[in-house]
Design an enzyme around this catalytic site. Sequence first.
Site, PDB file in Angstrom:
ATOM      1  N   ASN A  79      18.019  47.167 -26.452  1.00  0.00           N
ATOM      2  CA  ASN A  79      18.808  47.567 -25.279  1.00  0.00           C
ATOM      3  C   ASN A  79      20.059  46.715 -25.055  1.00  0.00           C
ATOM      4  O   ASN A  79      21.055  47.207 -24.525  1.00  0.00           O
ATOM      5  CB  ASN A  79      17.936  47.597 -24.013  1.00  0.00           C
ATOM      6  CG  ASN A  79      17.252  46.280 -23.718  1.00  0.00           C
ATOM      7  OD1 ASN A  79      16.952  45.505 -24.621  1.00  0.00           O
ATOM      8  ND2 ASN A  79      16.992  46.034 -22.458  1.00  0.00           N
ATOM      9  N   ALA A  92      15.320  45.290 -33.454  1.00  0.00           N
ATOM     10  CA  ALA A  92      14.885  46.684 -33.443  1.00  0.00           C
ATOM     11  C   ALA A  92      15.630  47.440 -34.540  1.00  0.00           C
ATOM     12  O   ALA A  92      16.822  47.225 -34.763  1.00  0.00           O
ATOM     13  CB  ALA A  92      15.169  47.309 -32.083  1.00  0.00           C
ATOM     14  N   GLU A 138       9.160  37.659 -22.919  1.00  0.00           N
ATOM     15  CA  GLU A 138       9.919  38.346 -21.859  1.00  0.00           C
ATOM     16  C   GLU A 138       9.570  39.808 -21.975  1.00  0.00           C
ATOM     17  O   GLU A 138       9.973  40.465 -22.933  1.00  0.00           O
ATOM     18  CB  GLU A 138      11.423  38.084 -22.042  1.00  0.00           C
ATOM     19  CG  GLU A 138      12.230  38.377 -20.791  1.00  0.00           C
ATOM     20  CD  GLU A 138      12.568  39.839 -20.650  1.00  0.00           C
ATOM     21  OE1 GLU A 138      11.796  40.557 -19.955  1.00  0.00           O
ATOM     22  OE2 GLU A 138      13.575  40.271 -21.209  1.00  0.00           O
ATOM     23  N   LEU A 139       8.804  40.331 -20.990  1.00  0.00           N
ATOM     24  CA  LEU A 139       8.097  41.583 -21.200  1.00  0.00           C
ATOM     25  C   LEU A 139       8.426  42.705 -20.220  1.00  0.00           C
ATOM     26  O   LEU A 139       7.618  43.583 -19.981  1.00  0.00           O
ATOM     27  CB  LEU A 139       6.583  41.306 -21.191  1.00  0.00           C
ATOM     28  CG  LEU A 139       6.129  40.222 -22.183  1.00  0.00           C
ATOM     29  CD1 LEU A 139       4.643  39.968 -22.042  1.00  0.00           C
ATOM     30  CD2 LEU A 139       6.484  40.592 -23.619  1.00  0.00           C
ATOM     31  N   CYS A 173      15.542  45.452 -18.747  1.00  0.00           N
ATOM     32  CA  CYS A 173      14.265  44.921 -18.272  1.00  0.00           C
ATOM     33  C   CYS A 173      14.372  44.413 -16.841  1.00  0.00           C
ATOM     34  O   CYS A 173      13.450  44.567 -16.047  1.00  0.00           O
ATOM     35  CB  CYS A 173      13.769  43.817 -19.202  1.00  0.00           C
ATOM     36  SG  CYS A 173      14.952  42.504 -19.496  1.00  0.00           S
TER      37      CYS A 173
END
Length: 464
Positions: free
Chosen positions: A138, A163, A235-236, A269
Amino acid sequence: MKKEEQKELVTINPTTGKEIKKYTLMTDKQADDAVKKCHKAFMDWKLVSPKERAKIIKAIGKELRANTDKLSELMTKEMGKLLKQGKQEVDLCAGVCDWTAANGPETLKDEERELPGGGKGLITYSPIGVIYGIQPWNFPAYQVIRYSIANLMAGNGVLLKHAENVTGSALMLQKIYEKAGLPKNLFTVLKITHDQSDDIIKHELVRGVTLTGSPGAGREIAKKAGAALKKTVMELGSNDAYIVLEDADLDLAVKMCVMGRIYNNGETCVAAKRFIVVDKVYDKFKEAFVDRMKKMKHGDPTDKDSKIGPMAREDLRETLHKQVEKSVKNGAKILCGGEMPEGKGFFYPATVLANVKPGQPAYDDELFGPVASLIKAKNTDDAIRIANDSKYGLGGGIFSKDEKKAMELASKHFDTGMVFINGFGLAQPNMPFGGVKDSGYGREHGGFGMMEFVNAKAIIRLNS
């Protein structure tokens, strides 16, 4: 000896749905060699003084700025963010480099201590080795900068599994780092599969693992790293609550809340996701908020008039739409948006859901796209209760003209890692970034990231 078969990955432009480029994945041997080369580079880098490391970190920031247009254009092509927001991302990345270069040597300097029984103590913050980062798509540049610059400053080597859909951005960053003077192999992009990634975590030369991703991914990676006795930073993600109190400036609150929900196509996030508004101003806020969200039209992210670009992948759009449908099935009401657009590209409209309650994805889960959850609270205490009624705890916000009261609520009652007062923000280079609960653990930025993967070593000289 049988030669390993090399697989490929393909990047897709989410605006057009068309292929951008094919990349050949590494063989197991190539991945293993990359780790060994990174470790070898680390053995030299750890002996470089923090002041000299800082000069190269500063140069990376300068090189990022020199490549702003190229990097932002590539990020837009690979994951669909608005072109102007890509440029803002690169500017933030350069700012992180500048702050780290200016403050890193002081943060990492040795500390002398007098010992209670006599003698001298010295604490050194020694680099530990190769740090493996698994990062999402992102913010293709910022996610990498956030962990890699701190660790390079600390004297560690850095591996990156980015990613797949932003592979080009990862490789461009590697070129930028090396052009700025970073020794070759010290920062290495790994083009590998998930199975190969598990082998990297277990590799004897890898000393720490950091992940930005979902709670599910965090549990799996932390479990694998823990089995190998390796420290992790996680970091979720989150479903951040933004609280609007009775004395808020509603015009400001509406403007900032809409920005907080649609920025980066809603795929952030630390984005504003749940909007908790006290009863006395709920109707006014709702009317203005929905009206403004209706004006946030999606379109080509290279067009300066577009407010929202496409979602990064088709499967992500499908997941978001299913979350909206399930929320409606369980009682939520669509106030705008909520329909899957026709035509090319992975677009999704700015959407507002009302009557959001526990048991709905819009209340319980993270909606990673431009969908806002509107929740009515009885009063301030009820608003804080709802905000904390979440398995997540990354960020949040409070809108109130009484900033002293808002600061106290944030400090004493908001159970998150970050709280914004009367605004929306992403990150500040000199402030810690990270969360609690299912949003993970560990901190980045503000000097904290430099201290996550170092050995606080005690050197003790006793009086004879």
